[in-house]
Design a protein around this motif. Sequence first.
Motif, PDB file in Angstrom:
ATOM      1  N   GLN A 203      -2.811  -6.065  -4.654  1.00 50.73           N
ATOM      2  CA  GLN A 203      -2.840  -4.780  -5.349  1.00 50.73           C
ATOM      3  C   GLN A 203      -4.270  -4.269  -5.486  1.00 50.73           C
ATOM      4  O   GLN A 203      -4.497  -3.057  -5.575  1.00 50.73           O
ATOM      5  CB  GLN A 203      -2.214  -4.920  -6.744  1.00 50.73           C
ATOM      6  CG  GLN A 203      -0.724  -5.178  -6.732  1.00 50.73           C
ATOM      7  CD  GLN A 203      -0.178  -5.434  -8.129  1.00 50.73           C
ATOM      8  OE1 GLN A 203      -0.926  -5.723  -9.073  1.00 50.73           O
ATOM      9  NE2 GLN A 203       1.125  -5.323  -8.283  1.00 50.73           N
TER      10      GLN A 203
ATOM     11  N   GLY B 243       0.803  -1.221   0.000  1.00 52.88           N
ATOM     12  CA  GLY B 243       0.000   0.000   0.000  1.00 52.88           C
ATOM     13  C   GLY B 243       0.833   1.267   0.000  1.00 52.88           C
ATOM     14  O   GLY B 243       0.489   2.259  -0.649  1.00 52.88           O
TER      15      GLY B 243
ATOM     16  N   GLU C 260       3.128   1.177  -3.730  1.00 54.46           N
ATOM     17  CA  GLU C 260       2.534   0.976  -5.045  1.00 54.46           C
ATOM     18  C   GLU C 260       2.425   2.273  -5.835  1.00 54.46           C
ATOM     19  O   GLU C 260       2.630   2.293  -7.058  1.00 54.46           O
ATOM     20  CB  GLU C 260       1.148   0.335  -4.912  1.00 54.46           C
ATOM     21  CG  GLU C 260       0.478   0.036  -6.243  1.00 54.46           C
ATOM     22  CD  GLU C 260       1.260  -0.952  -7.087  1.00 54.46           C
ATOM     23  OE1 GLU C 260       1.581  -0.598  -8.246  1.00 54.46           O
ATOM     24  OE2 GLU C 260       1.557  -2.056  -6.603  1.00 54.46           O
TER      25      GLU C 260
ATOM     26  N   ALA D 167      -2.622   2.198   1.482  1.00 56.68           N
ATOM     27  CA  ALA D 167      -2.645   2.896   0.197  1.00 56.68           C
ATOM     28  C   ALA D 167      -3.523   4.141   0.282  1.00 56.68           C
ATOM     29  O   ALA D 167      -3.194   5.185  -0.306  1.00 56.68           O
ATOM     30  CB  ALA D 167      -3.171   1.975  -0.901  1.00 56.68           C
TER      31      ALA D 167
ATOM     32  N   SER E 109      -3.524  -3.466   2.817  1.00 50.18           N
ATOM     33  CA  SER E 109      -3.065  -2.788   1.612  1.00 50.18           C
ATOM     34  C   SER E 109      -3.970  -1.603   1.288  1.00 50.18           C
ATOM     35  O   SER E 109      -3.496  -0.517   0.947  1.00 50.18           O
ATOM     36  CB  SER E 109      -3.051  -3.759   0.437  1.00 50.18           C
ATOM     37  OG  SER E 109      -2.755  -3.092  -0.772  1.00 50.18           O
TER      38      SER E 109
ATOM     39  N   ALA F  81      -5.076  -1.874  -2.832  1.00 50.49           N
ATOM     40  CA  ALA F  81      -4.523  -0.546  -3.102  1.00 50.49           C
ATOM     41  C   ALA F  81      -5.361   0.196  -4.134  1.00 50.49           C
ATOM     42  O   ALA F  81      -5.582   1.410  -4.017  1.00 50.49           O
ATOM     43  CB  ALA F  81      -3.078  -0.677  -3.579  1.00 50.49           C
TER      44      ALA F  81
END
Length: 275
Positions: free
Chosen positions: A52, A17, A20, A231, A227, A55
């Motif tokens: 991901q 997070g 990215e 993020a 994450s 995020a």
Amino acid sequence: MDLVLLLKAALMGVVEGLTEFLPISSTGHLILVGTLLGFADAKAKVFEVAIQSGAILAVVIVYWARLRDAVTGLGSRPEATRFVANVVTGFLPAALVGFLAYKAIKAHLFNAPVVAASFIVGGLIILWVERRPQTAVRIQRVEQMSGLDALKVGLVQCLGMIPGTSRSGATIIGGMMLGLSRQAATDFSFFLAIPTLVAAGGYSLWKERHLLTLADLPMFAVGLVVSFLSAWVCVRWLLRYVATHTFVPFAWYRIAFGVVVLVTAGTGWVDWSAH
């Protein structure tokens, strides 16, 4: 329930997070932290790609109003239609290159020299771009981008597939080199991340589905939630940061991290070809 495994998943979620969307390569940091945690087997690789999505959810929430307006105005407002078309246009090069060259990239580029060079060269490029005169800026807002601008940024995004380069770094700095303001380049990088990372995560999960069982759900859930939270904090912070700061500190950080890659590879501490 393996509490140690869940703690590792949480730590990896924090790393994903926080890195990215910064121009410092999430892949490089995940390799290093995963090695330190003993979390680097085949299932861990799928986990890294899958989280991901957490995020990306943070980006969707932060930009919810703009994304909603673009979708609802699709077909009725030229600006909204152009915005969606530009995101799709920017996404296609990475989708095509990723589909055709993923195996070759993984086989030949995941090694210490390439990772270290990517970090260091990327840092030097950031320093050069930040020293350019601001008169080179011709696009202040994402909505001012043409289809050709979006395609160019999309082509630059393909460089992010080289380990150590950073997808966000390639699109943000590449966008600035192409005439976008720092804010516009950052915004478009976030928008491009939505289809790019969702596609990468979905493809990885489908391809490696034989490695996963229902027992893995808690680990993935923890990674996704952490994450998302980290993020969300990072994206909001970065948007405030770019309004008044340059990316120079990230450049020096990249150069230092490149040295870390060389040292850890030379001592055998980290296997940078493991991914």
